[in-house]
Design a protein around this motif. Structure first.
Motif, PDB file in Angstrom:
ATOM      1  N   PRO A  16       0.844  -1.182  -0.029  1.00  0.00           N
ATOM      2  CA  PRO A  16      -0.023  -0.007   0.143  1.00  0.00           C
ATOM      3  C   PRO A  16       0.964   1.356  -0.107  1.00  0.00           C
ATOM      4  O   PRO A  16       1.980   1.436   0.340  1.00  0.00           O
ATOM      5  CB  PRO A  16      -0.856  -0.220   1.049  1.00  0.00           C
ATOM      6  N   ILE A  17       0.283   2.591  -0.338  1.00  0.00           N
ATOM      7  CA  ILE A  17       0.993   3.674  -0.454  1.00  0.00           C
ATOM      8  C   ILE A  17       1.193   4.230   0.940  1.00  0.00           C
ATOM      9  O   ILE A  17       1.772   5.192   1.235  1.00  0.00           O
ATOM     10  CB  ILE A  17       0.106   4.623  -1.201  1.00  0.00           C
ATOM     11  N   THR A  18       0.830   3.486   2.249  1.00  0.00           N
ATOM     12  CA  THR A  18       0.893   4.226   3.525  1.00  0.00           C
ATOM     13  C   THR A  18       2.223   3.758   4.010  1.00  0.00           C
ATOM     14  O   THR A  18       2.772   2.750   3.641  1.00  0.00           O
ATOM     15  CB  THR A  18      -0.135   3.608   4.229  1.00  0.00           C
ATOM     16  N   ASP A  19       2.442   4.478   5.246  1.00  0.00           N
ATOM     17  CA  ASP A  19       3.777   4.228   5.835  1.00  0.00           C
ATOM     18  C   ASP A  19       3.655   3.084   6.958  1.00  0.00           C
ATOM     19  O   ASP A  19       2.386   3.334   7.459  1.00  0.00           O
ATOM     20  CB  ASP A  19       4.428   5.461   6.528  1.00  0.00           C
ATOM     21  N   GLY A  20       4.376   2.271   7.327  1.00  0.00           N
ATOM     22  CA  GLY A  20       3.758   1.460   8.312  1.00  0.00           C
ATOM     23  C   GLY A  20       5.230   0.352   8.893  1.00  0.00           C
ATOM     24  O   GLY A  20       6.138   0.829   8.624  1.00  0.00           O
ATOM     25  N   HIS A  21       4.689  -0.580   9.553  1.00  0.00           N
ATOM     26  CA  HIS A  21       5.745  -1.530  10.047  1.00  0.00           C
ATOM     27  C   HIS A  21       5.787  -2.671   9.336  1.00  0.00           C
ATOM     28  O   HIS A  21       5.019  -3.819   9.875  1.00  0.00           O
ATOM     29  CB  HIS A  21       5.585  -1.485  11.918  1.00  0.00           C
ATOM     30  N   PRO A  22       6.613  -3.038   8.619  1.00  0.00           N
ATOM     31  CA  PRO A  22       6.546  -4.242   7.630  1.00  0.00           C
ATOM     32  C   PRO A  22       7.167  -5.575   8.666  1.00  0.00           C
ATOM     33  O   PRO A  22       8.316  -5.309   9.399  1.00  0.00           O
ATOM     34  CB  PRO A  22       7.317  -4.023   6.558  1.00  0.00           C
ATOM     35  N   SER A  23       6.420  -6.639   8.419  1.00  0.00           N
ATOM     36  CA  SER A  23       6.906  -7.751   9.371  1.00  0.00           C
ATOM     37  C   SER A  23       6.933  -9.009   8.209  1.00  0.00           C
ATOM     38  O   SER A  23       5.998  -9.211   8.019  1.00  0.00           O
ATOM     39  CB  SER A  23       6.038  -8.103  10.493  1.00  0.00           C
ATOM     40  N   PRO A  24       8.076  -9.716   8.075  1.00  0.00           N
ATOM     41  CA  PRO A  24       8.023 -10.655   6.748  1.00  0.00           C
ATOM     42  C   PRO A  24       7.579 -12.140   7.595  1.00  0.00           C
ATOM     43  O   PRO A  24       7.817 -12.355   8.685  1.00  0.00           O
ATOM     44  CB  PRO A  24       9.406 -10.851   6.583  1.00  0.00           C
ATOM     45  N   LEU A  25       6.768 -13.063   6.680  1.00  0.00           N
ATOM     46  CA  LEU A  25       6.488 -14.075   7.194  1.00  0.00           C
ATOM     47  C   LEU A  25       7.912 -15.051   6.838  1.00  0.00           C
ATOM     48  O   LEU A  25       8.367 -14.871   5.842  1.00  0.00           O
ATOM     49  CB  LEU A  25       5.374 -14.774   6.597  1.00  0.00           C
ATOM     50  N   SER A  26       8.162 -15.975   7.973  1.00  0.00           N
ATOM     51  CA  SER A  26       9.366 -16.758   7.524  1.00  0.00           C
ATOM     52  C   SER A  26       9.183 -17.727   6.406  1.00  0.00           C
ATOM     53  O   SER A  26       8.053 -18.029   6.085  1.00  0.00           O
ATOM     54  CB  SER A  26       9.961 -17.588   8.879  1.00  0.00           C
ATOM     55  N   ASN A  27      10.227 -17.836   5.412  1.00  0.00           N
ATOM     56  CA  ASN A  27      10.397 -18.837   4.433  1.00  0.00           C
ATOM     57  C   ASN A  27       9.220 -18.506   3.262  1.00  0.00           C
ATOM     58  O   ASN A  27       8.518 -19.326   2.757  1.00  0.00           O
ATOM     59  CB  ASN A  27      10.312 -20.054   4.599  1.00  0.00           C
ATOM     60  N   SER A  28       9.161 -17.200   3.005  1.00  0.00           N
ATOM     61  CA  SER A  28       7.891 -16.557   2.123  1.00  0.00           C
ATOM     62  C   SER A  28       8.249 -15.171   1.730  1.00  0.00           C
ATOM     63  O   SER A  28       9.016 -14.529   2.347  1.00  0.00           O
ATOM     64  CB  SER A  28       6.642 -16.629   3.051  1.00  0.00           C
ATOM     65  N   ASP A  29       7.647 -14.833   0.608  1.00  0.00           N
ATOM     66  CA  ASP A  29       7.724 -13.753   0.203  1.00  0.00           C
ATOM     67  C   ASP A  29       6.822 -12.729   0.487  1.00  0.00           C
ATOM     68  O   ASP A  29       6.471 -11.591   0.225  1.00  0.00           O
ATOM     69  CB  ASP A  29       7.731 -13.492  -1.507  1.00  0.00           C
TER      70      ASP A  29
END
Length: 93
Positions: A1-14
């Motif tokens: 999205p175009i908003t600012d935020g706090h990204p958190s990745p899922l392990s072993n995934s894109d």
């Protein structure tokens, strides 16, 4: 999205979970997206930040993924104070 935020990745995934800051109505959204350019994202849900929560009291969601990608844990503002939001399976395909 175009908003600012706090990204958190899922392990072993894109895939990533990212939140948005409050809009002028106090709504904060939680999104599921991908690190692959051009992939669509979907809204997992939203929280309304109480209007009393401004400045240092403001509460962002700060999503975190539990090991095994089984749960998303977020901060959650409520009229009774901050709480923890636990979402299970909200982003399963």
């Amino acid at each position: 999205p175009i908003t600012d935020g706090h990204p958190s990745p899922l392990s072993n995934s894109d895939r990533i979970i990212v939140d948005s800051y409050s809009n002028r109505m106090g709504m904060m959204k939680l999104y599921l997206g991908s690190s692959q350019s051009g992939d669509k994202y979907k809204t997992l849900g939203f929280i309304i930040n109480p209007p009393e929560y401004t400045g240092s009291l403001r509460c962002d969601l700060h999503p975190r993924i539990c090991s095994g990608n089984s749960r998303v844990i977020c901060d959650m503002p409520t009229l009774e104070g901050r709480r923890i939001l636990l979402m299970e399976g909200a982003y399963e395909e």
